[in-house]
Design a protein around this motif. Structure first.
Motif, short mmCIF file in Angstrom:
data_model
loop_
_atom_site.label_atom_id
_atom_site.label_comp_id
_atom_site.label_asym_id
_atom_site.label_seq_id
_atom_site.Cartn_x
_atom_site.Cartn_y
_atom_site.Cartn_z
N VAL A 137 34.03 48.47 1.83
CA VAL A 137 35.08 47.61 2.36
C VAL A 137 35.34 46.49 1.37
O VAL A 137 34.41 45.80 0.95
CB VAL A 137 34.68 47.01 3.72
N ALA A 138 36.61 46.30 1.00
CA ALA A 138 36.97 45.26 0.04
C ALA A 138 38.16 44.45 0.54
O ALA A 138 39.04 44.97 1.22
CB ALA A 138 37.31 45.89 -1.31
N SER A 139 38.18 43.19 0.17
CA SER A 139 39.27 42.30 0.55
C SER A 139 40.37 42.30 -0.49
O SER A 139 41.15 41.35 -0.59
CB SER A 139 38.73 40.88 0.75
N CYS A 140 40.44 43.35 -1.28
CA CYS A 140 41.45 43.50 -2.32
C CYS A 140 41.78 44.98 -2.45
O CYS A 140 41.45 45.76 -1.57
CB CYS A 140 40.94 42.92 -3.64
N LYS A 141 42.41 45.37 -3.53
CA LYS A 141 42.79 46.76 -3.76
C LYS A 141 41.72 47.49 -4.57
O LYS A 141 40.91 46.87 -5.24
CB LYS A 141 44.11 46.83 -4.54
N PHE A 142 41.75 48.82 -4.51
CA PHE A 142 40.93 49.67 -5.36
C PHE A 142 41.82 50.20 -6.47
O PHE A 142 43.00 50.49 -6.25
CB PHE A 142 40.35 50.85 -4.56
N THR A 143 41.25 50.38 -7.66
CA THR A 143 42.03 50.97 -8.74
C THR A 143 42.30 52.44 -8.42
O THR A 143 41.63 53.04 -7.56
CB THR A 143 41.28 50.89 -10.09
N LYS A 144 43.25 53.01 -9.12
CA LYS A 144 43.57 54.43 -8.94
C LYS A 144 42.35 55.29 -9.23
O LYS A 144 42.05 56.24 -8.50
CB LYS A 144 44.73 54.81 -9.87
N GLN A 145 41.61 54.94 -10.30
CA GLN A 145 40.41 55.69 -10.65
C GLN A 145 39.33 55.57 -9.57
O GLN A 145 38.63 56.54 -9.27
CB GLN A 145 39.85 55.20 -12.00
N ALA A 146 39.22 54.39 -8.96
CA ALA A 146 38.23 54.19 -7.90
C ALA A 146 38.59 55.04 -6.68
O ALA A 146 37.72 55.68 -6.07
CB ALA A 146 38.14 52.71 -7.52
N ARG A 147 39.86 55.06 -6.31
CA ARG A 147 40.28 55.87 -5.16
C ARG A 147 40.06 57.36 -5.44
O ARG A 147 39.61 58.10 -4.57
CB ARG A 147 41.74 55.58 -4.80
#
Length: 192
Positions: A137-147
């Motif tokens: 769980v993050a309070s920001c976005k995930f990078t495309k590579q992370a997703r």
């Protein structure tokens, strides 16, 4: 019409009028109570807004996520984050009994979580903590590579947008089945 009939008619009108006044007053009290309830609901929502989340400390954010898990029927929920936590900040059981291990990252909204953070979590969630469902769980976005990494390794990721839905009442179990590899965006939000 006799005097008795006129008196009875007057009493009937007074009785109906009294009942009407009582009903109007009860309606007003009920409307006022609803107004107070809605104001309290708005206050609670404001406290749980994303601005409030970004203002939390790390431990407070972990407790916030633990509370959301509890709200959605998870059991045995406890915050375990701290030094040497091996990537587990919250642990518990989903309503169906599966073990959930949660990594929480409370970052500023303009930051992103990259693949290395997910790789570290993936390396410990199942092997060290026995997770059936690893949740990041993050309070920001995930990078495309992370997703993409999360999709390949069956990790559940909740970014700022999904956290907003979860916070607003969407059940955690509804978020577990999303195809994170094809959803969301990795664009950073502007600071502010």
């Amino acid at each position: 019409m006799g005097t008795g009939a006129v008196v009875l008619m007057a009493l009937a009108v007074l009785g109906v009028g009294s009942v009407a006044v009582i009903l109007v007053r009860a309606g007003r009290r009920e409307a006022e109570a609803e107004k107070v309830r809605l104001a309290e609901q708005a206050r609670v929502q404001a406290v749980r807004s994303m601005e409030a989340v970004w203002g939390m400390g790390d431990r407070e954010f972990e407790e916030y996520v633990a509370d959301l898990c509890r709200r959605d029927g998870c059991t045995e929920v406890r915050r375990v984050g701290g030094a040497n936590d091996l990537g587990a900040d919250v642990m518990g059981r989903l309503p169906d009994g599966r073990k959930i291990v949660v990594q929480c990252k409370r970052y500023a909204k303009h930051r992103t979580v990259g693949s290395p953070d997910l790789q570290k979590f993936n390396g410990t969630a199942r092997s060290e903590h026995g997770a059936d469902v690893p949740l990041f769980v993050a309070s920001c976005k995930f990078t495309k590579q992370a997703r993409a990494f999360a999709a390949r390794h069956d990790l559940v990721v909740v970014d700022v947008d999904l956290l907003g839905f979860w916070n607003s009442g969407t059940a955690l179990t509804a978020l577990l089945d999303l195809d994170i590899g094809r959803s969301g965006t990795n664009r950073r939000m502007a600071p502010g």
